[in-house]
Design a protein around this motif. Structure first.
Motif, PDB file in Angstrom:
ATOM      1  N   VAL A  46       0.838  -1.197   0.000  1.00 27.52           N
ATOM      2  CA  VAL A  46       0.000   0.000   0.000  1.00 27.52           C
ATOM      3  C   VAL A  46       0.876   1.251   0.000  1.00 27.52           C
ATOM      4  O   VAL A  46       0.670   2.186  -0.789  1.00 27.52           O
ATOM      5  N   ARG A  47       1.860   1.272   0.890  1.00 28.39           N
ATOM      6  CA  ARG A  47       2.746   2.436   0.958  1.00 28.39           C
ATOM      7  C   ARG A  47       3.529   2.629  -0.335  1.00 28.39           C
ATOM      8  O   ARG A  47       3.706   3.749  -0.817  1.00 28.39           O
ATOM      9  N   LYS A  48       3.983   1.521  -0.914  1.00 27.70           N
ATOM     10  CA  LYS A  48       4.737   1.613  -2.163  1.00 27.70           C
ATOM     11  C   LYS A  48       3.860   2.199  -3.279  1.00 27.70           C
ATOM     12  O   LYS A  48       4.279   3.120  -3.995  1.00 27.70           O
ATOM     13  N   THR A  49       2.642   1.662  -3.434  1.00 31.49           N
ATOM     14  CA  THR A  49       1.747   2.135  -4.487  1.00 31.49           C
ATOM     15  C   THR A  49       1.482   3.634  -4.364  1.00 31.49           C
ATOM     16  O   THR A  49       1.603   4.390  -5.336  1.00 31.49           O
ATOM     17  N   LEU A  50       1.123   4.063  -3.153  1.00 29.78           N
ATOM     18  CA  LEU A  50       0.788   5.466  -2.951  1.00 29.78           C
ATOM     19  C   LEU A  50       2.012   6.366  -3.074  1.00 29.78           C
ATOM     20  O   LEU A  50       1.951   7.438  -3.688  1.00 29.78           O
TER      21      LEU A  50
ATOM     22  N   ARG B 107      14.725   1.131  -1.440  1.00 32.65           N
ATOM     23  CA  ARG B 107      14.533  -0.324  -1.348  1.00 32.65           C
ATOM     24  C   ARG B 107      13.591  -0.813  -2.431  1.00 32.65           C
ATOM     25  O   ARG B 107      13.821  -1.864  -3.037  1.00 32.65           O
ATOM     26  N   TRP B 108      12.522  -0.078  -2.681  1.00 34.76           N
ATOM     27  CA  TRP B 108      11.535  -0.506  -3.675  1.00 34.76           C
ATOM     28  C   TRP B 108      12.044  -0.415  -5.102  1.00 34.76           C
ATOM     29  O   TRP B 108      11.728  -1.259  -5.935  1.00 34.76           O
ATOM     30  N   THR B 109      12.791   0.614  -5.414  1.00 34.38           N
ATOM     31  CA  THR B 109      13.121   0.914  -6.812  1.00 34.38           C
ATOM     32  C   THR B 109      14.600   0.811  -7.153  1.00 34.38           C
ATOM     33  O   THR B 109      14.956   0.773  -8.339  1.00 34.38           O
ATOM     34  N   GLY B 110      15.457   0.806  -6.123  1.00 33.02           N
ATOM     35  CA  GLY B 110      16.891   0.846  -6.392  1.00 33.02           C
ATOM     36  C   GLY B 110      17.364   2.237  -6.776  1.00 33.02           C
ATOM     37  O   GLY B 110      18.525   2.424  -7.144  1.00 33.02           O
ATOM     38  N   LYS B 111      16.475   3.234  -6.691  1.00 30.17           N
ATOM     39  CA  LYS B 111      16.798   4.615  -7.054  1.00 30.17           C
ATOM     40  C   LYS B 111      16.535   5.531  -5.875  1.00 30.17           C
ATOM     41  O   LYS B 111      15.765   5.206  -4.964  1.00 30.17           O
ATOM     42  N   THR B 112      17.156   6.709  -5.894  1.00 22.84           N
ATOM     43  CA  THR B 112      16.878   7.707  -4.852  1.00 22.84           C
ATOM     44  C   THR B 112      15.537   8.377  -5.118  1.00 22.84           C
ATOM     45  O   THR B 112      14.977   8.280  -6.230  1.00 22.84           O
ATOM     46  N   PHE B 113      15.030   9.058  -4.119  1.00 20.65           N
ATOM     47  CA  PHE B 113      13.780   9.810  -4.247  1.00 20.65           C
ATOM     48  C   PHE B 113      13.886  10.791  -5.429  1.00 20.65           C
ATOM     49  O   PHE B 113      12.974  10.877  -6.263  1.00 20.65           O
ATOM     50  N   ALA B 114      14.997  11.500  -5.519  1.00 19.95           N
ATOM     51  CA  ALA B 114      15.181  12.496  -6.588  1.00 19.95           C
ATOM     52  C   ALA B 114      15.209  11.847  -7.957  1.00 19.95           C
ATOM     53  O   ALA B 114      14.660  12.366  -8.930  1.00 19.95           O
ATOM     54  N   GLN B 115      15.860  10.690  -8.060  1.00 20.25           N
ATOM     55  CA  GLN B 115      15.919   9.985  -9.349  1.00 20.25           C
ATOM     56  C   GLN B 115      14.545   9.526  -9.798  1.00 20.25           C
ATOM     57  O   GLN B 115      14.196   9.633 -10.980  1.00 20.25           O
TER      58      GLN B 115
ATOM     59  N   LEU C  91      10.973   7.413   4.555  1.00 21.21           N
ATOM     60  CA  LEU C  91      10.371   7.368   3.225  1.00 21.21           C
ATOM     61  C   LEU C  91      11.442   7.203   2.152  1.00 21.21           C
ATOM     62  O   LEU C  91      11.317   6.363   1.249  1.00 21.21           O
ATOM     63  N   ARG C  92      12.496   7.985   2.233  1.00 22.78           N
ATOM     64  CA  ARG C  92      13.546   7.920   1.211  1.00 22.78           C
ATOM     65  C   ARG C  92      14.217   6.554   1.207  1.00 22.78           C
ATOM     66  O   ARG C  92      14.552   6.020   0.139  1.00 22.78           O
ATOM     67  N   ARG C  93      14.435   5.979   2.385  1.00 20.76           N
ATOM     68  CA  ARG C  93      15.033   4.640   2.442  1.00 20.76           C
ATOM     69  C   ARG C  93      14.103   3.608   1.793  1.00 20.76           C
ATOM     70  O   ARG C  93      14.562   2.688   1.094  1.00 20.76           O
TER      71      ARG C  93
END
Length: 364
Positions: free
Chosen positions: A315-319, A352-360, A346-348
């Motif tokens: 749920v958190r990932k989707t949103l 973990r979900w995407t392998g990318k940073t929030f900015a990326q 959140l950034r961590r």
């Protein structure tokens, strides 16, 4: 509709390759409507050419021809099995199974099919096909392995208890031809399997089977398999594009997540959590809202292959990814919206979900 056998008792036969002990077969609920109607539409097109009417094919499915032609319609495994059972009871030439499979090109599979066509190598193609097969109205569980100089597709039946013998014969032949068609879609018309192996009894159509698949066909075997030279694994599909495949993979991840959350009690939990993502209820509170004990909820989630914490994470990932990619809301505000204690957590999680940073992720 109750989960009953579609066509009477089936004779004993050996099913295909089973997963390792402890790992259940993936079996979407037969009645859950989560799939686009492209397979039923293709079945109708092929059977109309063979002299059947659309109404005859759709009898008992609850679908009209207009429903099937509407890409927004969602259909179930059961509806597809029922339509195919109507066809085999007609009766029709058994070769019609190959005609249906030959019409189901990768272009009929939406994002899943396009992503497969863009695979960098055929090894990636095989891996991607397995991972995202739940998007393809799966009647069998797809697998593959390399065995010496042979690349082997495996097809494990997961609804054989719901099928008549004739329906099993029809659907396995259809799957063999579909896979052969997909291989030709990405490698060219000249690619053919070197053998087809059926865990089914010989019904006296071997010559026609071999003519349709373009290879020797063996029956009465311990598994259902389609064999290709292992040399194909290092070839590149004609439309290979690594960047496009990576972009489409993200879309397929989202689609798989949405589909799996509608196929069990996990879907009920998912929808409940979506109502207040910034104040997620405890598992005890969620169980009470769903009218069951915590123990029952945990057991039912476990039986379906989920945990409460895993559903919360989905749920958190989707949103989160929706907020990050479609809005300019700050990380702090997103963290509050989806129930993280602060933006650092959140950034961590995004990493973990995407392998990318929030900015990326935000830049795309």
């Amino acid at each position: 509709m109750a989960e009953t056998r579609l066509g009477g008792a089936r004779p004993g036969s050996t099913a295909g390759e089973l997963p390792p002990p402890g790992r259940p077969l993936r079996r979407p609920l037969p009645n859950q409507r989560t799939f686009a109607p492209y397979k039923i539409a293709t079945l109708i097109d092929a059977t109309i050419a063979a002299g059947l009417t659309a109404e005859a094919v759709l009898a008992g499915t609850g679908l009209s021809l207009a429903d099937v032609r509407d890409p927004r319609t969602l259909t179930s495994i059961w509806q597809y099995l029922t339509a195919c059972e109507n066809v085999v009871r007609a009766p029709v030439n058994p070769a019609l199974a190959y005609e249906v499979g030959a019409r189901l090109h990768l272009s009929a599979y939406g994002m899943y099919g396009y992503a497969l066509m863009c695979s960098p190598t055929m090894r990636d193609f095989f891996d991607f096909a397995i991972r995202y097969h739940p998007l393809a109205t799966p009647i069998q569980q797809l697998g593959w392995r390399q065995e010496g100089d042979t690349a082997v597709w495996t097809f494990t039946e997961i609804y054989d208890d719901l099928m008549s013998r004739d329906l099993r014969n029809f659907l396995l032949r259809q799957q063999m031809m579909m896979t052969s068609t997909h291989m030709r879609d990405v490698l060219g018309a000249e690619i053919r399997p070197i053998r087809a192996v059926f865990g089914l009894a010989d019904i006296g159509t071997t010559a026609a089977d071999e003519a349709a698949l373009g290879c020797p066909c063996l029956f009465g075997q311990p598994a259902h398999e389609l064999h290709y030279p292992a040399s194909v694994l290092d070839q590149a599909p004609e439309l290979a594009n690594r960047l496009t495949r990576a972009m489409l993979e993200e879309t397929c991840d989202r689609l798989v997540g949405e589909a799996k959350m509608t196929t069990s009690v996990a879907g009920d939990v998912y929808q409940l959590l979506m109502l207040s993502p910034n104040r997620l209820p405890s598992v005890q509170a969620a169980a009470a809202r769903l009218g069951m004990t915590e123990r029952t909820l945990r057991r039912r989630l476990n039986e379906a292959g989920y945990t409460y914490a895993g559903v919360v994470d989905d749920v958190r990932k989707t949103l989160t990814l929706e907020y990050v990619t479609t809005t300019r809301i700050s990380a702090d505000d997103i963290a509050w919206q989806v129930g993280f204690s602060d933006s650092s957590n959140l950034r961590r999680a995004v990493k973990r979900w995407t392998g990318k940073t929030f900015a990326q992720v935000r830049r795309g």
